[in-house]
Design a protein around this motif. Structure first.
Motif, PDB file in Angstrom:
ATOM      1  N   PHE A 180      -2.836  -1.913  -5.950  1.00 16.31           N
ATOM      2  CA  PHE A 180      -3.857  -3.108  -5.573  1.00 16.31           C
ATOM      3  C   PHE A 180      -4.420  -3.643  -6.977  1.00 16.31           C
ATOM      4  O   PHE A 180      -4.589  -4.823  -6.817  1.00 16.31           O
ATOM      5  CB  PHE A 180      -5.225  -2.263  -4.878  1.00 16.31           C
ATOM      6  N   ASP A 181      -4.686  -2.852  -8.070  1.00 15.11           N
ATOM      7  CA  ASP A 181      -4.867  -3.339  -8.908  1.00 15.11           C
ATOM      8  C   ASP A 181      -3.638  -4.345  -9.792  1.00 15.11           C
ATOM      9  O   ASP A 181      -4.175  -5.426 -10.318  1.00 15.11           O
ATOM     10  CB  ASP A 181      -5.266  -2.331 -10.176  1.00 15.11           C
ATOM     11  N   GLN A 182      -2.632  -3.963  -9.504  1.00 12.85           N
ATOM     12  CA  GLN A 182      -1.676  -4.936  -9.998  1.00 12.85           C
ATOM     13  C   GLN A 182      -1.607  -6.180  -9.014  1.00 12.85           C
ATOM     14  O   GLN A 182      -1.447  -7.285  -9.738  1.00 12.85           O
ATOM     15  CB  GLN A 182      -0.060  -4.204  -9.721  1.00 12.85           C
ATOM     16  N   PRO A 236       0.737  -1.042  -0.047  1.00  9.95           N
ATOM     17  CA  PRO A 236      -0.169  -0.061   0.002  1.00  9.95           C
ATOM     18  C   PRO A 236       0.814   1.312   0.037  1.00  9.95           C
ATOM     19  O   PRO A 236       1.963   1.408   0.503  1.00  9.95           O
ATOM     20  CB  PRO A 236      -0.715  -0.079   1.136  1.00  9.95           C
ATOM     21  N   ASN A 284      -1.778   4.031  -4.932  1.00 10.50           N
ATOM     22  CA  ASN A 284      -2.320   3.078  -3.869  1.00 10.50           C
ATOM     23  C   ASN A 284      -3.308   2.016  -4.941  1.00 10.50           C
ATOM     24  O   ASN A 284      -3.327   0.944  -4.859  1.00 10.50           O
ATOM     25  CB  ASN A 284      -3.142   3.637  -2.549  1.00 10.50           C
ATOM     26  N   ASP A 285      -4.222   2.726  -5.684  1.00  3.63           N
ATOM     27  CA  ASP A 285      -5.091   1.920  -6.435  1.00  3.63           C
ATOM     28  C   ASP A 285      -4.197   1.207  -7.421  1.00  3.63           C
ATOM     29  O   ASP A 285      -4.882  -0.026  -7.832  1.00  3.63           O
ATOM     30  CB  ASP A 285      -6.089   2.948  -7.289  1.00  3.63           C
ATOM     31  N   ALA A 286      -3.312   1.706  -8.061  1.00  4.13           N
ATOM     32  CA  ALA A 286      -2.419   1.070  -9.170  1.00  4.13           C
ATOM     33  C   ALA A 286      -1.977  -0.172  -8.501  1.00  4.13           C
ATOM     34  O   ALA A 286      -1.798  -1.256  -9.273  1.00  4.13           O
ATOM     35  CB  ALA A 286      -1.567   2.046  -9.756  1.00  4.13           C
ATOM     36  N   VAL A 305      -7.539  -8.646  -0.387  1.00  3.91           N
ATOM     37  CA  VAL A 305      -7.539  -8.214  -2.046  1.00  3.91           C
ATOM     38  C   VAL A 305      -7.175  -9.766  -2.834  1.00  3.91           C
ATOM     39  O   VAL A 305      -8.067 -10.015  -3.621  1.00  3.91           O
ATOM     40  CB  VAL A 305      -6.296  -7.309  -2.276  1.00  3.91           C
ATOM     41  N   ARG A 333      -3.999  -7.563  -7.913  1.00  2.00           N
ATOM     42  CA  ARG A 333      -5.483  -8.295  -8.539  1.00  2.00           C
ATOM     43  C   ARG A 333      -5.190  -8.971  -9.596  1.00  2.00           C
ATOM     44  O   ARG A 333      -5.693 -10.084  -9.862  1.00  2.00           O
ATOM     45  CB  ARG A 333      -6.780  -7.259  -8.470  1.00  2.00           C
ATOM     46  N   ASP A 354      -1.095   8.938  -1.292  1.00  2.00           N
ATOM     47  CA  ASP A 354      -1.318   8.852  -2.943  1.00  2.00           C
ATOM     48  C   ASP A 354      -2.119   7.663  -3.173  1.00  2.00           C
ATOM     49  O   ASP A 354      -1.753   6.549  -3.679  1.00  2.00           O
ATOM     50  CB  ASP A 354       0.116   8.346  -3.197  1.00  2.00           C
ATOM     51  N   PRO A 355      -3.444   8.113  -3.300  1.00  2.00           N
ATOM     52  CA  PRO A 355      -4.730   7.293  -3.584  1.00  2.00           C
ATOM     53  C   PRO A 355      -4.446   6.567  -4.996  1.00  2.00           C
ATOM     54  O   PRO A 355      -4.803   5.225  -5.374  1.00  2.00           O
ATOM     55  CB  PRO A 355      -5.856   8.174  -3.495  1.00  2.00           C
ATOM     56  N   GLN A 356      -4.146   7.435  -5.982  1.00  2.00           N
ATOM     57  CA  GLN A 356      -3.787   6.868  -7.110  1.00  2.00           C
ATOM     58  C   GLN A 356      -2.804   5.900  -7.406  1.00  2.00           C
ATOM     59  O   GLN A 356      -3.048   4.810  -7.978  1.00  2.00           O
ATOM     60  CB  GLN A 356      -3.356   8.272  -8.009  1.00  2.00           C
TER      61      GLN A 356
END
Length: 540
Positions: free
Chosen positions: A348-350, A336, A344-346, A376, A352, A340-342
């Protein structure tokens, strides 16, 4: 194998006093370690010599291949012993060092399994190793807790902890702080022997162990060695044969060609194989070091669904399911990203996408490096794997030829990739020399394997005169001199960031020297942690 109690070995000599040693290094425990070292030490030395001879043959052009003499094992219809109930569902495993607070957080993470790592995620100072073994004893006794002196918060293991699996250090490593007959004892036997001596009976009594991960095996002879260690240790400790279950990390190129044989040798004690992807990339470079046809691009271009990595992962699933054991996926090293939400989202997407690929291939579980990633990965496996595992899903339609396990990835080598390897290797080793084995760098949880990839790629690119795409768009051949300039630039960058005092306290001079020497050596060193271990002990 008969036991000989008539001539007990002399107990090992402990060279260093560290906190907790009296709890771990009891006379009885040291006697057991001495028995293991006396009985198996020479065999282990011979296996390490065999590794050297194998590498010499590869250097001369004899590329890895399936073994002609074991075709009947590969083609035979047989299965390993059944996996115990406690290991049926391993869909998400978390790994981490044997630091007390991190162990508690991992055990409480919600993962099915926690791998307590004495190897790549732990810098093996004697204090760290002894503290980790003491933590295992406290875990056994239900007294593992930690109070943060700064916050006053107390951490305790919850009522439903993850299943504990221990990863001892690799067969090539020595424990320099404990001598027997004037020579260091095996680090692998040290970690295994003491953890089993103190915790084996209690774990066996509950059906929750003793379970191990075995790192960096290169051939089925090494698997046979471990099996004989298990048989002897169980008899010596009064534990039922077959109680020990091991998951073997397939993280060396030679082992990828001997998966069936490795399972066969450990068939009474094996629970699965694991894709140790980062060490596997390092091993690919190391084993094929003399051959320019196997030059690899930037580390960021080494995707798991392409070339030799895709074939290797497929073979793990195929072999495991045919033999009735778990195929465990690799590490998702993304962590995590705070504030930096963007990013962090990237991250987590990686994770997944990585876990979606693994469950789709048929893997029975996966690894994550951070507690926040457990849900996740769990959600992906819950959605696509309703049962406890996928062992009954065969993959025999996959025909895997030897050349497929050697096919290199394609792509550019860039100046940014070279500089990233320099940065990761120096930053990681500097932390390792301070006693930290799991280090967040550039939003990734790095361990010794990624440092090994970084310095091995630098060596490979220099050795074969690789063309590097510079930041200006032209191409330049990588040389030792240019590498030295980039290492110097990295040192200047670190000095600007933390200042001269922090630079020296942070062990950066030693780290930079070790990296540069490893990357420019005439022959690629087997492990960068070997010379670094000498420095670690001296600093300790």
């Amino acid at each position: 194998m008969p036991l000989d109690h008539n001539a007990p070995p002399l107990p090992p000599v402990v060279l260093r006093a560290v906190p907790g040693a009296e709890h771990v290094l009891t006379p009885e425990a040291l006697n057991f370690l001495a028995e293991l070292q006396m009985r198996f030490g020479l065999r282990l030395h011979a296996l390490m010599v065999a590794r050297t001879r194998r590498q010499e043959r590869i250097d001369r052009g004899e590329l890895p291949d399936y073994l002609a003499g074991t075709r009947e094992i590969r083609q035979g219809i047989w299965k390993a012993a059944p996996v115990p109930t406690a290991l049926e569902d391993r869909r998400v495993e978390i790994t981490g060092p044997v630091d007390r607070k991190m162990m508690i957080n991992a055990l409480n993470s919600g993962a099915r399994v926690f791998m307590a790592d004495f190897e790549d995620a732990t810098a093996p100072s004697f204090a760290n190793i002894i503290a980790g073994l003491a933590n295992l004893i406290d875990y056994r006794d239900g007294t593992l807790e930690y109070m943060d002196d700064i916050t006053g918060k107390t951490y305790r293991v919850g009522p439903v902890p993850a299943l504990l699996i221990v990863r001892p250090r690799g067969l090539h490593m020595a424990e320099a702080n404990v001598l027997m007959g004037g020579q260091p004892v095996s680090a692998a036997l040290f970690d295994f022997g003491l953890s089993l001596f103190h915790c084996g009976r209690a774990l066996a009594a509950t059906g929750r162990g003793p379970f191990y991960y075995l790192p960096k095996l290169e051939c089925h002879a090494e698997a046979k060695f471990w099996n004989e260690v298990f048989v002897y240790a169980q008899e010596r400790m009064g534990i039922a044969q077959g109680s020990i279950k091991a998951t073997v990390l397939i993280e060396t190129l030679p082992a990828a060609f001997e998966m069936d044989e490795i399972v066969w040798e450990l068939r009474d004690h094996i629970a699965g194989l694991n894709c140790g992807r980062w060490d596997y990339i390092f091993s690919y470079i190391k084993n094929l070091r003399n051959h320019p046809a196997y030059l690899l691009p930037d580390r960021s271009k080494l995707a798991m669904d392409e070339a030799f990595l895709a074939t290797y992962a497929a073979r793990v699933v195929k072999v495991c399911h045919r033999r009735g054991i778990h195929a465990m996926g690799g590490m998702s090293a993304a962590i995590p990203v705070k504030d930096d939400p963007q990013a962090n989202d990237a991250a987590f997407d990686q994770v997944r996408a990585d876990k979606k690929r693994e469950v789709g291939m048929g893997f029975d579980g996966c690894w994550v490096a951070h507690p926040d990633l457990v849900p996740v990965a769990q959600a992906i496996f819950d959605a696509d794997m309703p049962g406890p595992n996928q062992i009954r899903k065969p993959r025999q339609e996959w025909r895997i030829e030897p050349a497929m396990l050697l096919k290199p990835h394609q792509g550019e080598i860039t100046e940014a990739g070279v500089r990233l390897n320099i940065s990761v290797a120096i930053e990681y080793l500097a932390n390792w020399l301070q006693g930290r084995g799991a280090v967040p760098i550039h939003n990734m949880m790095e361990d010794a394997a990624t440092a090994e990839i970084s310095r091995a790629q630098l060596w490979q690119w220099i050795r074969h005169g690789a063309l590097v795409r510079t930041e200006f768009g032209d191409e330049r051949r990588l040389t030792a001199d240019w590498l030295g300039e980039m290492i110097q630039a990295e040192i200047v960058s670190i000095l600007e960031r933390i200042g001269p005092n922090g630079f020296h306290r942070g062990r950066y001079p030693s780290a930079a020297r070790i990296v540069q020497e490893a990357a420019t050596a005439e022959t690629l060193p087997d492990f960068i942690t070997t010379p670094a271990y000498d420095v670690l002990n001296a600093l300790d």
